[in-house]
Write an enzyme that holds these catalytic residues in place. Sequence first.
Site, PDB file in Angstrom:
ATOM      1  N   TYR A 262      39.135  36.496  40.580  1.00 23.47           N
ATOM      2  CA  TYR A 262      38.229  37.283  41.199  1.00 23.47           C
ATOM      3  C   TYR A 262      37.952  38.444  40.201  1.00 23.47           C
ATOM      4  O   TYR A 262      38.786  39.098  39.521  1.00 23.47           O
ATOM      5  CB  TYR A 262      39.184  37.829  42.536  1.00 23.47           C
ATOM      6  CG  TYR A 262      38.224  38.811  43.150  1.00 23.47           C
ATOM      7  CD1 TYR A 262      37.327  38.332  44.374  1.00 23.47           C
ATOM      8  CD2 TYR A 262      38.565  40.261  43.060  1.00 23.47           C
ATOM      9  CE1 TYR A 262      36.565  39.276  45.011  1.00 23.47           C
ATOM     10  CE2 TYR A 262      37.544  41.313  43.910  1.00 23.47           C
ATOM     11  CZ  TYR A 262      36.641  40.629  44.783  1.00 23.47           C
ATOM     12  OH  TYR A 262      35.889  41.447  45.463  1.00 23.47           O
TER      13      TYR A 262
ATOM     14  N   HIS B 168      32.622  40.222  45.150  1.00 20.52           N
ATOM     15  CA  HIS B 168      31.925  40.586  46.056  1.00 20.52           C
ATOM     16  C   HIS B 168      30.677  41.705  45.571  1.00 20.52           C
ATOM     17  O   HIS B 168      30.813  42.207  44.527  1.00 20.52           O
ATOM     18  CB  HIS B 168      32.650  41.564  47.005  1.00 20.52           C
ATOM     19  CG  HIS B 168      33.506  40.794  48.061  1.00 20.52           C
ATOM     20  ND1 HIS B 168      34.822  40.526  47.677  1.00 20.52           N
ATOM     21  CD2 HIS B 168      33.287  40.323  49.061  1.00 20.52           C
ATOM     22  CE1 HIS B 168      35.356  39.665  48.618  1.00 20.52           C
ATOM     23  NE2 HIS B 168      34.344  39.666  49.524  1.00 20.52           N
TER      24      HIS B 168
END
Length: 157
Positions: A75, A114
């Site tokens: 991530y 994101h």
Amino acid sequence: LCDVDLANIPKVRNLNAVLFPVRYGGPFYKNLLQPTHFAKLAYVGPACVGTITCRKQPLGFAESGAVVGAQQEMYMMTLGVLAPYRRLGVARVLLDSALAAAIQDPTIRRVALHVQIDNDDALRFYHKHGFMTSHMVEGYYKLLDPPHAYLLEYPLR
């Protein structure tokens, strides 16, 4: 590029304060030194101009926050370059270093991150470099306007 260590964490903190609207606390920086994390600083000459920070987590955690099986994802928490040094390939070098590290770990299935829905420059950058938009996450950013984000992913295996 150089690895982030205890001595240069203040440089990461300073870059993040300039580059991102989100404020990161002490635990964020302390965790960068853990073996499950990947963090680099980029230099142009003597100037520290960019940073990338990532963590290894269970596959699917970026969507649900739940642990799903033994497979992993990388991530990407932050990737940023100071404005005068953008469009010089610095972000690409940082991204390539993270992708290379992820590829070396056979348990990592994808790289995910994101991006705020109105960050057109970031979306263009990631799409240009092989990331795909998975879906929109409403209300992802609690203190930003707009609060929505896209989940982007780069499949490795």
